[in-house]
Design a protein around this motif. Sequence first.
Motif, PDB file in Angstrom:
ATOM      1  N   HIS A  99       0.834  -1.144  -0.030  1.00  0.00           N
ATOM      2  CA  HIS A  99       0.252  -0.051   0.327  1.00  0.00           C
ATOM      3  C   HIS A  99       0.924   1.253   0.273  1.00  0.00           C
ATOM      4  O   HIS A  99       0.216   1.817  -0.761  1.00  0.00           O
ATOM      5  CB  HIS A  99      -0.950  -0.189   1.378  1.00  0.00           C
ATOM      6  N   ASP A 100       1.940   1.137   0.456  1.00  0.00           N
ATOM      7  CA  ASP A 100       2.621   2.717   1.028  1.00  0.00           C
ATOM      8  C   ASP A 100       4.059   2.962  -0.005  1.00  0.00           C
ATOM      9  O   ASP A 100       5.292   3.335   0.228  1.00  0.00           O
ATOM     10  CB  ASP A 100       3.404   2.684   2.203  1.00  0.00           C
ATOM     11  N   MET A 101       3.599   1.402  -1.060  1.00  0.00           N
ATOM     12  CA  MET A 101       5.459   1.349  -2.214  1.00  0.00           C
ATOM     13  C   MET A 101       5.195   2.143  -2.537  1.00  0.00           C
ATOM     14  O   MET A 101       3.793   2.885  -3.583  1.00  0.00           O
ATOM     15  CB  MET A 101       5.842   0.049  -2.598  1.00  0.00           C
ATOM     16  N   GLU A 102       5.930   2.961  -3.553  1.00  0.00           N
ATOM     17  CA  GLU A 102       6.345   4.227  -4.799  1.00  0.00           C
ATOM     18  C   GLU A 102       8.019   4.634  -4.922  1.00  0.00           C
ATOM     19  O   GLU A 102       8.157   4.338  -4.303  1.00  0.00           O
ATOM     20  CB  GLU A 102       6.199   5.609  -4.310  1.00  0.00           C
ATOM     21  N   GLY A 103       7.569   4.184  -6.361  1.00  0.00           N
ATOM     22  CA  GLY A 103       8.936   4.440  -7.157  1.00  0.00           C
ATOM     23  C   GLY A 103       9.086   3.520  -8.355  1.00  0.00           C
ATOM     24  O   GLY A 103       7.855   3.926  -8.207  1.00  0.00           O
ATOM     25  N   SER A 104      10.268   3.863  -9.148  1.00  0.00           N
ATOM     26  CA  SER A 104      10.587   3.707 -10.289  1.00  0.00           C
ATOM     27  C   SER A 104      11.523   2.776 -10.817  1.00  0.00           C
ATOM     28  O   SER A 104      12.104   2.027  -9.849  1.00  0.00           O
ATOM     29  CB  SER A 104      10.409   5.341 -10.982  1.00  0.00           C
TER      30      SER A 104
ATOM     31  N   HIS B 276       1.887   5.578  -5.402  1.00  0.00           N
ATOM     32  CA  HIS B 276       1.974   5.648  -4.271  1.00  0.00           C
ATOM     33  C   HIS B 276       0.452   4.753  -3.823  1.00  0.00           C
ATOM     34  O   HIS B 276      -0.723   5.634  -4.814  1.00  0.00           O
ATOM     35  CB  HIS B 276       1.593   6.902  -2.994  1.00  0.00           C
ATOM     36  N   GLY B 277       0.250   3.879  -3.761  1.00  0.00           N
ATOM     37  CA  GLY B 277      -1.273   2.854  -3.522  1.00  0.00           C
ATOM     38  C   GLY B 277      -1.476   2.343  -4.375  1.00  0.00           C
ATOM     39  O   GLY B 277      -2.883   1.757  -4.173  1.00  0.00           O
ATOM     40  N   HIS B 278      -0.882   2.568  -5.708  1.00  0.00           N
ATOM     41  CA  HIS B 278      -1.479   2.135  -6.827  1.00  0.00           C
ATOM     42  C   HIS B 278      -1.061   0.792  -7.498  1.00  0.00           C
ATOM     43  O   HIS B 278       0.711   0.099  -6.455  1.00  0.00           O
ATOM     44  CB  HIS B 278      -0.841   3.339  -7.977  1.00  0.00           C
ATOM     45  N   ARG B 279      -1.346  -0.448  -7.878  1.00  0.00           N
ATOM     46  CA  ARG B 279      -1.479  -1.314  -8.538  1.00  0.00           C
ATOM     47  C   ARG B 279      -1.216  -1.939  -9.207  1.00  0.00           C
ATOM     48  O   ARG B 279      -0.493  -2.857 -10.044  1.00  0.00           O
ATOM     49  CB  ARG B 279      -2.787  -2.674  -8.169  1.00  0.00           C
ATOM     50  N   THR B 280      -0.560  -0.821  -9.993  1.00  0.00           N
ATOM     51  CA  THR B 280       0.182  -0.581 -11.841  1.00  0.00           C
ATOM     52  C   THR B 280       0.747   0.384 -12.096  1.00  0.00           C
ATOM     53  O   THR B 280       1.387   1.248 -11.483  1.00  0.00           O
ATOM     54  CB  THR B 280      -1.647  -0.673 -12.537  1.00  0.00           C
ATOM     55  N   LEU B 281       1.771   0.276 -13.123  1.00  0.00           N
ATOM     56  CA  LEU B 281       3.039   0.668 -13.156  1.00  0.00           C
ATOM     57  C   LEU B 281       2.804   1.442 -14.552  1.00  0.00           C
ATOM     58  O   LEU B 281       1.998   0.881 -15.609  1.00  0.00           O
ATOM     59  CB  LEU B 281       3.875  -0.690 -13.950  1.00  0.00           C
ATOM     60  N   GLU B 282       3.458   2.803 -15.068  1.00  0.00           N
ATOM     61  CA  GLU B 282       2.864   3.164 -15.736  1.00  0.00           C
ATOM     62  C   GLU B 282       4.876   4.400 -16.009  1.00  0.00           C
ATOM     63  O   GLU B 282       5.218   4.132 -15.110  1.00  0.00           O
ATOM     64  CB  GLU B 282       1.818   4.605 -15.673  1.00  0.00           C
ATOM     65  N   TRP B 283       4.585   4.575 -17.370  1.00  0.00           N
ATOM     66  CA  TRP B 283       5.555   5.216 -17.840  1.00  0.00           C
ATOM     67  C   TRP B 283       5.632   6.743 -17.134  1.00  0.00           C
ATOM     68  O   TRP B 283       4.773   7.091 -17.905  1.00  0.00           O
ATOM     69  CB  TRP B 283       5.850   5.501 -19.800  1.00  0.00           C
TER      70      TRP B 283
END
Length: 185
Positions: free
Chosen positions: A1-6, A28-35
């Motif tokens: 839930h609290d992960m964020e990064g590239s 932050h809090g998402h479950r999908t990757l985006e560019w």
Amino acid sequence: HDMEGSYAPIEELASVEHLGRPWLFNDHGHRTLEWSDHCNRGYTRWILREHGITLIGAEPRAFIPLVPPELLRGEAATALPTLMADLATWLDIDAVAWGQRYAVVTLCRLLYTLVTAEVASKTGALEWAMRTLDPTWRPLLGQVRDDRTLGFDINTRPRPGSAQTAREFAAYAVKWAARRHAPAP
């Protein structure tokens, strides 16, 4: 839930000439990757190089060069005057208490970077600001420091007057920075 990064390609971390290129990003809090170029900034590279935690492989200092101080100061100087307008494009600080705290913390971090050419933690930047800036801002800075533990809740409204105080602090921060870091004639 609290992960964020590239997910940064190691070859792009080898030079600041690759700043701003999009990498796969987990918000932050998402479950999908985006560019996104969200993490491909000088300040995030500084944090990774100076404070990165190695789980496996080489230490970050082995493959990330020093981030030039003028690059860090330049990023901060560029972000500072537009922070409140930029924030308003995705969050209403009059409606969400976290927004007021985020604005004040970010302003303190930008000022710290302008002065030191380093990046402070959120708490570290607030403590630095309490020691360094005009004492009239200490109640606001203390409130933000103490309320940071409340986290993000879209339904929590800001304290009465706190959003306006954050805007006033932003105006003060821009003027403070301009007085101390104006280019030499």
